[in-house]
Scaffold this active site. Structure first.
Site, mmCIF file in Angstrom:
data_model
loop_
_atom_site.group_PDB
_atom_site.id
_atom_site.type_symbol
_atom_site.label_atom_id
_atom_site.label_comp_id
_atom_site.label_asym_id
_atom_site.label_seq_id
_atom_site.Cartn_x
_atom_site.Cartn_y
_atom_site.Cartn_z
ATOM 1 N N CYS A 29 -0.090 3.539 26.078
ATOM 2 C CA CYS A 29 0.788 3.888 24.945
ATOM 3 C C CYS A 29 0.909 2.715 23.975
ATOM 4 O O CYS A 29 1.509 1.680 24.295
ATOM 5 C CB CYS A 29 2.158 4.281 25.499
ATOM 6 S SG CYS A 29 3.455 4.477 24.264
ATOM 7 N N CYS A 32 4.510 1.686 23.137
ATOM 8 C CA CYS A 32 5.099 1.008 24.300
ATOM 9 C C CYS A 32 4.682 -0.458 24.329
ATOM 10 O O CYS A 32 5.512 -1.349 24.551
ATOM 11 C CB CYS A 32 4.648 1.667 25.600
ATOM 12 S SG CYS A 32 5.155 3.384 25.792
#
Length: 104
Positions: A29, A32
């Site tokens: 991600c 993230c």
């Protein structure tokens, strides 16, 4: 910043009674990974009063399901073993600092 790698470890953290933040993320991600340095910085800054844990959703699907994580990054701010607040998606350092301060 520490990682939670098992339900047993999570239960011990909850039992401690100390305020904590859960940062649900995935290695794949991009948002993230972009948010991680800020979360780590704040984890160090508030280490005397609040613990910050990261949880990889690919490795800890049970915990992700328990918190009904539908998007990542997702952060849950916990005090007295209850969710006091949460953030979904990207957040500014100012937003995170404010929410962590409220737990301390």
């Amino acid at each position: 910043m520490k990682s939670i790698t098992s339900n047993k470890q999570f239960n011990a953290i909850v039992a401690s009674g100390r305020p904590f933040v859960l940062d649900f993320y995935a290695d794949w991600c991009g948002p993230c990974q972009a948010l991680l340095p800020t979360v780590e910085k704040l984890a160090d800054e508030f280490s005397d009063s609040v613990d910050v844990y990261k949880i990889n959703i690919d490795e800890q699907r049970d915990l992700a399901a328990k918190f009904q994580v539908r998007s990542i990054p997702s952060l849950f701010f916990m005090k007295s073993n209850k969710i006091k607040d949460s953030l979904k998606g990207m957040a500014s350092e100012h937003q995170l600092r404010k929410k962590i301060k409220a737990l301390a």
